[in-house]
Design an enzyme around this catalytic site. Structure first.
Site, PDB file in Angstrom:
ATOM      1  N   SER A   3       0.842  -1.116  -0.015  1.00  9.66           N
ATOM      2  CA  SER A   3       0.296  -0.197  -0.067  1.00  9.66           C
ATOM      3  C   SER A   3       0.735   1.467  -0.423  1.00  9.66           C
ATOM      4  O   SER A   3       1.958   1.114  -0.684  1.00  9.66           O
ATOM      5  CB  SER A   3      -0.989  -0.047   0.961  1.00  9.66           C
ATOM      6  OG  SER A   3      -1.832   1.210   1.140  1.00  9.66           O
ATOM      7  N   HIS A  62      -2.739  -0.805  -3.300  1.00 13.70           N
ATOM      8  CA  HIS A  62      -4.218  -0.208  -3.332  1.00 13.70           C
ATOM      9  C   HIS A  62      -3.725   1.224  -3.459  1.00 13.70           C
ATOM     10  O   HIS A  62      -2.854   1.995  -3.479  1.00 13.70           O
ATOM     11  CB  HIS A  62      -3.967   0.529  -1.345  1.00 13.70           C
ATOM     12  CG  HIS A  62      -4.855  -1.109  -0.942  1.00 13.70           C
ATOM     13  ND1 HIS A  62      -4.287  -0.508   0.966  1.00 13.70           N
ATOM     14  CD2 HIS A  62      -5.137  -2.021  -0.902  1.00 13.70           C
ATOM     15  CE1 HIS A  62      -4.565  -1.840   0.844  1.00 13.70           C
ATOM     16  NE2 HIS A  62      -5.378  -2.986  -0.045  1.00 13.70           N
ATOM     17  N   ASP A  77      -4.801  -4.715   6.341  1.00 14.18           N
ATOM     18  CA  ASP A  77      -4.852  -5.308   5.104  1.00 14.18           C
ATOM     19  C   ASP A  77      -3.730  -6.530   4.884  1.00 14.18           C
ATOM     20  O   ASP A  77      -2.010  -5.727   4.417  1.00 14.18           O
ATOM     21  CB  ASP A  77      -5.263  -4.960   4.050  1.00 14.18           C
ATOM     22  CG  ASP A  77      -5.554  -5.567   2.465  1.00 14.18           C
ATOM     23  OD1 ASP A  77      -6.256  -6.839   3.577  1.00 14.18           O
ATOM     24  OD2 ASP A  77      -5.673  -5.064   1.576  1.00 14.18           O
TER      25      ASP A  77
END
Lengths: 203, 281
Positions: free
Chosen positions: A19, A46, A139
């Site tokens: 991310s 992401h 995540d």
């Protein structure tokens, strides 16, 4: 040696999640992979809904491997870097083809690293290595745990030095890291793992 | 090879789908398994079952469970004017053609909770075509259909959708199509009256009318190739000559048996037009 022991058998597929700060970390890894790399590399990052193409383009310039967006129902092929399309979840089917889903966000993310890694863990089992890089949320930790539970190998970026340590920290806290490494070591590990992982952590 | 747990999950899911198909006639066996597995696992948790296998006896013996199961397996997630560029292309490229027809029939397959079909109706209202349009909005999930027919959304979401609406070429204020109260927004009756909501199962039901446009976005991604081919065949049959097909932006017609029946209007937006004179596959 138990069935879940990571120290056996070669790796046939790689899943990478990242991310915040991920693009730089990917740049330290993916361009080092040689042409004809014998496994597919699937990247779930992401991104904003419109950034996907940009990331693929940025990586494509520097990689020797082809970098493409993962498409539904197409097989993951060795020697190719696949990027999860923005605003969809990416999943791996048992026959090693990609699926997409527009289901709700998971941990506020779509694509979700957990969603991909959990499905990849089921599909590839012990022949999967999952790599979790820098990121500012949790995540990927559950996904890494699923990879480990299915006998796969888990590499986590060293939080010390990561742009955002939260993501690797969360995976380590869950006990889902076999190895912890700096990004500039990870490509070397990936290449070694394709030949087998009997020797444990390569020095 | 996948681990033991994975095999177990696959067996459980197969048995669950078999039970659902044979006991209730809803056949999800042609759905792509990876996301279905997540949905089934979510459903098990929601219904207080430790495993998907535990759902099976309840599915077999408790008929009242079916609506919730169908709802859980077809988790509808949608927003208004998702992918604004698609709606812009419909406005700019399809509307001029549709405007020449005396009557316009549209089928939205998989309408879920209605956000997309209302987006389409608002678009048609703004270009002055809604009065001669009939939209059939269908879904397998009766709970979602009931919500769609209500047309009530959290007012906050309408604000969020406004950005999409404007990017899609909207010419007014999105909120102008709703009446507001108590934090909710209800779609105007004038928009809703041109839409018929109906239960339809793409897996097992046939074509029910001839239409000029089929909109089916982010439904085929859940199907395996064989089921995708069946459904694209249905759309082909349902479309009149020169009719349009609008799929989700990541749905790929190229590898389908029906690919030859359509030509791209805008391939990147997955807007297609049925070729003239090619028989269905």
């Amino acid at each position: 040696m138990t069935a879940a022991d990571p120290a056996q058998g070669p790796i046939h597929a790689f899943a990478i999640g990242c991310s915040a700060g991920g693009l730089n970390a990917l740049h330290a890894i993916l361009p080092e992979l040689p042409e004809g790399f014998p496994a597919p590399v699937v990247v779930v990052a992401h991104l904003g809904a419109n950034d996907g193409g940009n990331m693929a383009a940025a990586l494509r310039r520097d990689c020797r491997l082809p970098v493409v967006e993962a498409e539904e129902r197409l097989p993951a092929q060795a020697g190719t870097v696949y990027i999860a399309p923005p605003d969809y979840h990416l999943l791996m089917e048992a026959d090693h083809t990609f699926s997409l889903s527009a289901d709700a966000k998971v941990l506020n993310a779509r694509p979700s690293i957990d969603v991909f890694m959990e499905s990849a863990a089921e599909a590839w089992g012990r022949s999967l290595a999952a790599i979790l890089l820098t990121g500012a949320n949790a995540d990927g930790a559950a996904g890494m745990a699923a990879v480990k539970a299915n006998g796969g190998l888990c590499i986590v970026q060293d939080p010390d030095g990561a742009t955002a340590p939260e993501m690797p920290d969360a995976a380590i806290a869950l006990g889902a890291a076999h190895w912890i490494a700096q990004p500039d070591r990870i490509a070397f590990l990936m290449i070694s793992l394709c030949r087998g992982r009997g020797g444990g952590f390569p020095e | 090879m996948p681990g033991r747990a994975s095999n177990l999950h696959a067996i459980e899911l197969d048995l669950f789908l078999e039970a659902l198909a044979r006991r209730h006639g809803y056949d999800f066996r042609g759905y792509a398994r990876a996301s279905l597995r997540r949905r089934a696992a979510g459903l098990a948790i929601k219904l207080g079952c430790a495993t998907v296998a535990e759902l099976i006896p309840r599915l077999l013996y408790d008929d009242s469970l079916l609506p919730e199961v169908l709802s859980g397996l077809s988790v509808p997630v949608t927003e208004m004017f998702r992918d604004p560029s698609v709606f812009k292309a419909i406005r700019e490229q399809l509307v001029p053609v549709l405007a020449t027809y005396p009557r316009i029939n549209i089928w939205q397959a998989g309408c879920a909770t209605g956000e997309e079909v209302y987006s389409l109706a608002i678009l048609l209202e703004e270009v002055g075509l809604l009065h001669k349009t009939q939209i059939y909005a269908t879904d397998i999930n009766d709970q979602a259909l009931a919500k769609a027919e209500e047309g009530i959304f959290p007012a906050k979401l309408i604000e969020k959708y406004t950005e999409n609406y404007l990017k899609a070429g909207g010419t007014k204020a999105l909120v102008a199509y709703f009446s507001l109260g108590y934090g909710f927004a209800k779609i105007d009756a004038a928009i809703k009256q041109r839409i018929s909501f109906a239960h339809h199962n793409l897996v097992s039901d046939g074509v029910f009318c001839e239409v000029n446009l089929v909109v089916c976005r982010n439904v085929l991604i859940y199907f395996d190739r064989q089921l995708q081919d069946r459904v694209l065949g249905l759309f082909d049959t349902s479309l009149s000559r020169g009719g349009f097909l609008c799929l989700g932006t990541k749905e790929n017609l190229a590898f389908s048996a029906a690919a030859n029946a359509f030509q791209p209007v805008d391939a990147s937006l997955r807007l297609y037009r049925k070729r003239q004179g090619v028989p269905p596959p």
